[in-house]
Structures are given as C-alpha cells and as structure tokens.
Scaffold this motif. Structure first.
Motif, PDB file in Angstrom:
ATOM      1  N   ASP A  40       0.843  -1.208  -0.047  1.00 30.52           N
ATOM      2  CA  ASP A  40      -0.036   0.137   0.046  1.00 30.52           C
ATOM      3  C   ASP A  40       0.810   1.216  -0.101  1.00 30.52           C
ATOM      4  OD1 ASP A  40       0.773  -0.681   2.524  1.00 30.52           O
ATOM      5  OD2 ASP A  40      -0.842   0.439   3.630  1.00 30.52           O
ATOM      6  N   ASP A  41       2.112   1.257  -0.042  1.00 33.20           N
ATOM      7  CA  ASP A  41       3.036   2.298  -0.006  1.00 33.20           C
ATOM      8  C   ASP A  41       3.181   2.828  -1.555  1.00 33.20           C
ATOM      9  OD1 ASP A  41       5.371   3.924  -0.545  1.00 33.20           O
ATOM     10  OD2 ASP A  41       6.493   2.933   1.150  1.00 33.20           O
ATOM     11  N   PRO A  42       2.790   4.184  -1.882  1.00 32.06           N
ATOM     12  CA  PRO A  42       2.704   4.584  -3.035  1.00 32.06           C
ATOM     13  C   PRO A  42       3.989   4.421  -3.914  1.00 32.06           C
ATOM     14  CG  PRO A  42       2.218   6.394  -1.429  1.00 32.06           C
ATOM     15  CD  PRO A  42       2.536   5.135  -0.660  1.00 32.06           C
ATOM     16  N   MET A  43       5.135   4.202  -3.316  1.00 36.67           N
ATOM     17  CA  MET A  43       6.444   3.840  -3.809  1.00 36.67           C
ATOM     18  C   MET A  43       6.795   2.532  -3.965  1.00 36.67           C
ATOM     19  SD  MET A  43       7.503   6.628  -5.256  1.00 36.67           S
ATOM     20  CE  MET A  43       6.181   7.835  -5.477  1.00 36.67           C
ATOM     21  N   ALA A  44       5.809   1.555  -3.758  1.00 36.10           N
ATOM     22  CA  ALA A  44       6.070   0.278  -3.472  1.00 36.10           C
ATOM     23  C   ALA A  44       6.533  -0.254  -4.809  1.00 36.10           C
ATOM     24  CB  ALA A  44       4.925  -0.594  -2.899  1.00 36.10           C
ATOM     25  N   ARG A  45       5.706  -0.231  -5.889  1.00 37.23           N
ATOM     26  CA  ARG A  45       6.045  -0.643  -7.109  1.00 37.23           C
ATOM     27  C   ARG A  45       7.595  -0.120  -7.697  1.00 37.23           C
ATOM     28  NH1 ARG A  45       1.728  -1.593 -10.911  1.00 37.23           N
ATOM     29  NH2 ARG A  45       2.604  -0.124 -12.395  1.00 37.23           N
ATOM     30  N   PRO A  46       7.932   1.004  -7.800  1.00 37.97           N
ATOM     31  CA  PRO A  46       9.394   1.531  -8.188  1.00 37.97           C
ATOM     32  C   PRO A  46      10.558   0.943  -7.248  1.00 37.97           C
ATOM     33  CG  PRO A  46       8.018   3.401  -7.538  1.00 37.97           C
ATOM     34  CD  PRO A  46       7.400   2.308  -7.648  1.00 37.97           C
ATOM     35  N   ILE A  47       9.990   0.736  -5.808  1.00 41.26           N
ATOM     36  CA  ILE A  47      11.065   0.329  -4.887  1.00 41.26           C
ATOM     37  C   ILE A  47      11.502  -1.110  -5.366  1.00 41.26           C
ATOM     38  CG2 ILE A  47      11.446  -0.199  -2.465  1.00 41.26           C
ATOM     39  CD1 ILE A  47      10.163   2.565  -1.966  1.00 41.26           C
ATOM     40  N   GLN A  48      10.393  -1.834  -5.199  1.00 42.24           N
ATOM     41  CA  GLN A  48      10.403  -3.466  -5.368  1.00 42.24           C
ATOM     42  C   GLN A  48      10.932  -3.738  -6.833  1.00 42.24           C
ATOM     43  OE1 GLN A  48       7.029  -5.794  -4.104  1.00 42.24           O
ATOM     44  NE2 GLN A  48       7.960  -5.337  -1.973  1.00 42.24           N
ATOM     45  N   VAL A  49      10.686  -3.051  -7.874  1.00 44.40           N
ATOM     46  CA  VAL A  49      11.192  -3.395  -9.214  1.00 44.40           C
ATOM     47  C   VAL A  49      12.825  -3.093  -9.034  1.00 44.40           C
ATOM     48  CG1 VAL A  49      11.155  -2.857 -11.684  1.00 44.40           C
ATOM     49  CG2 VAL A  49       9.109  -3.128 -10.416  1.00 44.40           C
ATOM     50  N   ALA A  50      12.954  -1.874  -8.703  1.00 44.30           N
ATOM     51  CA  ALA A  50      14.502  -1.494  -8.549  1.00 44.30           C
ATOM     52  C   ALA A  50      15.421  -2.640  -7.457  1.00 44.30           C
ATOM     53  CB  ALA A  50      14.634  -0.038  -8.084  1.00 44.30           C
ATOM     54  N   TRP A  51      14.748  -2.809  -6.577  1.00 39.33           N
ATOM     55  CA  TRP A  51      15.222  -3.779  -5.392  1.00 39.33           C
ATOM     56  C   TRP A  51      15.699  -4.925  -6.153  1.00 39.33           C
ATOM     57  CZ3 TRP A  51      12.145  -7.643  -2.289  1.00 39.33           C
ATOM     58  CH2 TRP A  51      13.016  -8.193  -1.393  1.00 39.33           C
ATOM     59  N   THR A  52      14.526  -5.513  -6.774  1.00 42.93           N
ATOM     60  CA  THR A  52      14.973  -6.881  -7.620  1.00 42.93           C
ATOM     61  C   THR A  52      16.043  -6.754  -8.660  1.00 42.93           C
ATOM     62  OG1 THR A  52      12.501  -7.514  -7.219  1.00 42.93           O
ATOM     63  CG2 THR A  52      13.961  -8.655  -9.197  1.00 42.93           C
ATOM     64  N   SER A  53      16.125  -5.379  -9.348  1.00 39.53           N
ATOM     65  CA  SER A  53      17.149  -5.126 -10.282  1.00 39.53           C
ATOM     66  C   SER A  53      18.571  -5.207  -9.825  1.00 39.53           C
ATOM     67  CB  SER A  53      16.666  -4.003 -11.130  1.00 39.53           C
ATOM     68  OG  SER A  53      17.760  -3.458 -12.326  1.00 39.53           O
ATOM     69  N   ALA A  54      18.505  -4.386  -8.585  1.00 40.79           N
ATOM     70  CA  ALA A  54      19.777  -4.369  -8.251  1.00 40.79           C
ATOM     71  C   ALA A  54      20.239  -5.709  -7.691  1.00 40.79           C
ATOM     72  CB  ALA A  54      19.684  -3.712  -6.888  1.00 40.79           C
ATOM     73  N   ARG A  88       8.968  11.475  -9.324  1.00 42.02           N
ATOM     74  CA  ARG A  88       9.272  10.734  -7.729  1.00 42.02           C
ATOM     75  C   ARG A  88       9.504   9.557  -8.058  1.00 42.02           C
ATOM     76  NH1 ARG A  88       4.546  11.617  -4.231  1.00 42.02           N
ATOM     77  NH2 ARG A  88       6.145  10.522  -2.838  1.00 42.02           N
ATOM     78  N   ILE A  89       8.454   8.818  -9.169  1.00 43.01           N
ATOM     79  CA  ILE A  89       8.557   7.337  -9.255  1.00 43.01           C
ATOM     80  C   ILE A  89      10.058   7.039  -9.782  1.00 43.01           C
ATOM     81  CG2 ILE A  89       7.896   5.353 -10.537  1.00 43.01           C
ATOM     82  CD1 ILE A  89       4.943   6.867 -10.269  1.00 43.01           C
ATOM     83  N   SER A  90      10.506   7.648 -10.900  1.00 39.13           N
ATOM     84  CA  SER A  90      12.118   7.358 -11.223  1.00 39.13           C
ATOM     85  C   SER A  90      13.068   7.700 -10.331  1.00 39.13           C
ATOM     86  CB  SER A  90      11.949   8.502 -12.467  1.00 39.13           C
ATOM     87  OG  SER A  90      13.417   8.148 -13.259  1.00 39.13           O
ATOM     88  N   GLN A  91      12.866   8.839  -9.714  1.00 31.91           N
ATOM     89  CA  GLN A  91      13.841   8.970  -8.408  1.00 31.91           C
ATOM     90  C   GLN A  91      13.929   7.928  -7.275  1.00 31.91           C
ATOM     91  OE1 GLN A  91      12.796  12.997  -7.073  1.00 31.91           O
ATOM     92  NE2 GLN A  91      13.965  13.873  -8.673  1.00 31.91           N
ATOM     93  N   ALA A  92      12.800   7.300  -7.008  1.00 32.22           N
ATOM     94  CA  ALA A  92      12.779   6.206  -6.049  1.00 32.22           C
ATOM     95  C   ALA A  92      13.325   4.996  -6.832  1.00 32.22           C
ATOM     96  CB  ALA A  92      10.793   6.199  -5.732  1.00 32.22           C
ATOM     97  N   TYR A  93      12.889   4.850  -7.895  1.00 32.92           N
ATOM     98  CA  TYR A  93      13.550   3.766  -8.564  1.00 32.92           C
ATOM     99  C   TYR A  93      15.242   3.879  -8.579  1.00 32.92           C
ATOM    100  CZ  TYR A  93      14.158  -0.057 -12.325  1.00 32.92           C
ATOM    101  OH  TYR A  93      14.484  -1.216 -12.728  1.00 32.92           O
ATOM    102  N   ASP A  94      15.677   4.962  -9.097  1.00 30.69           N
ATOM    103  CA  ASP A  94      17.041   5.157  -9.111  1.00 30.69           C
ATOM    104  C   ASP A  94      17.940   5.128  -7.899  1.00 30.69           C
ATOM    105  OD1 ASP A  94      16.762   5.703 -11.816  1.00 30.69           O
ATOM    106  OD2 ASP A  94      16.776   7.657 -11.925  1.00 30.69           O
ATOM    107  N   TYR A  95      17.033   5.778  -6.895  1.00 31.49           N
ATOM    108  CA  TYR A  95      17.815   5.729  -5.464  1.00 31.49           C
ATOM    109  C   TYR A  95      17.705   4.411  -4.820  1.00 31.49           C
ATOM    110  CZ  TYR A  95      18.576   6.788  -0.442  1.00 31.49           C
ATOM    111  OH  TYR A  95      19.281   6.931   0.462  1.00 31.49           O
ATOM    112  N   THR A  96      16.715   3.590  -5.021  1.00 29.37           N
ATOM    113  CA  THR A  96      16.759   2.159  -4.429  1.00 29.37           C
ATOM    114  C   THR A  96      17.814   1.736  -5.340  1.00 29.37           C
ATOM    115  OG1 THR A  96      14.237   2.703  -3.754  1.00 29.37           O
ATOM    116  CG2 THR A  96      15.275   0.359  -4.075  1.00 29.37           C
ATOM    117  N   LEU A  97      17.806   1.579  -6.607  1.00 27.62           N
ATOM    118  CA  LEU A  97      18.715   0.712  -7.291  1.00 27.62           C
ATOM    119  C   LEU A  97      20.052   1.056  -6.896  1.00 27.62           C
ATOM    120  CD1 LEU A  97      19.012  -1.292 -10.060  1.00 27.62           C
ATOM    121  CD2 LEU A  97      19.470   0.790 -11.076  1.00 27.62           C
TER     122      LEU A  97
END
Length: 139
Positions: A40-54, A88-97
């Motif tokens: 339910d976190d609004p940034m869950a999708r970019p965080i988890q996709v980037a996490w998996t990519s990393a 914001r989604i792109s930044q969340a992705y990049d930072y998480t990755l």
C-alpha cells in the motif's frame, strides 16, 4: 516567538521541512528496507522493481537493467499522468537501485539459493510486464 518555535516543531514532525528543502529521498536506502515495503506504499512498485534489479545484477542474472527501468517507466506513464509523480517514481527507482546495490555488493554470501530463486521469480514477472508490488521476501 513561541508560535514560531511551535510551527517549526510541527513542520519537523510532519517531515515537511525535508519536502520543502528537497532533502527527502524517494525510495529506500538498504536491502532490508526494500524487503519490508508494504504494497500500500505509493512507492512500492518502483522500490520493489529496482530492488529486484539491483539484486539480480549483483547475483549475475543476464538481463538489461536499463531496459527493465525503461519498460517499467513506460508502464507507469500509462496510468500516472502527473509529471511530478512520474519524476518521484523515477527518483525512487534510481535511488533504490543504487543504494541497494551499494549495500549488498560487499556481501559475498548474499546470493544464496533461496534468494536467487526469489529474485528469478520476481525478475521473470517484471520482464513479462507484471509490476505488482509483491516481491519475494527471501532472505
């Protein structure tokens, strides 16, 4: 004076100061933080996709991380029309990755069988275009 101090305390408590000053980072900074992002976190999708990519990059999976992000962002742009939110989604992705990659690269025992199986399942799903925030919690 008392009113000013109370206002600052209220802003700090709500983390508005971070948002106004631009110091708040979108995304998560560690592998363990990414592991526990709730759907339910609004940034869950970019965080988890980037996490998996990393994690997949760290464990030697053969895939194109740049293409994965491009495909993910293209998918997001179909449903998110606000340019600020897309940024914001792109930044969340990049930072998480970057930050997850940095936190796991020094652990030679990171790529256990259980983890690589979980990463493989999530990566396949993401490469197929299913970006639902349900990444495996394998340690």
């Amino acid at each position: 004076m008392l009113l000013a101090v109370a206002s600052i305390a209220l802003l700090v408590g709500c983390s508005t100061v971070e948002r106004l000053g631009g110091t708040k980072k979108e995304g998560v900074g560690t592998d363990s933080a990414a592991r526990y992002v709730t759907p339910d976190d609004p940034m869950a999708r970019p965080i988890q996709v980037a996490w998996t990519s990393a994690r997949a990059s760290n464990c030697g999976f053969m895939f194109d991380p740049v293409k994965l992000k491009d495909d993910f962002m293209r998918n997001e742009s179909r449903t998110v029309t606000d340019p600020y939110q897309l940024q914001r989604i792109s930044q969340a992705y990049d930072y998480t990755l970057a930050s997850v990659g940095d936190t796991i690269k020094s652990d030679p025992k990171y790529c256990t069988r259980e983890r690589t199986d979980a990463i493989r399942a999530d990566l396949r799903r993401y490469l197929a275009g299913d970006y639902s925030p349900t990444a495996k919690l394998a340690r």
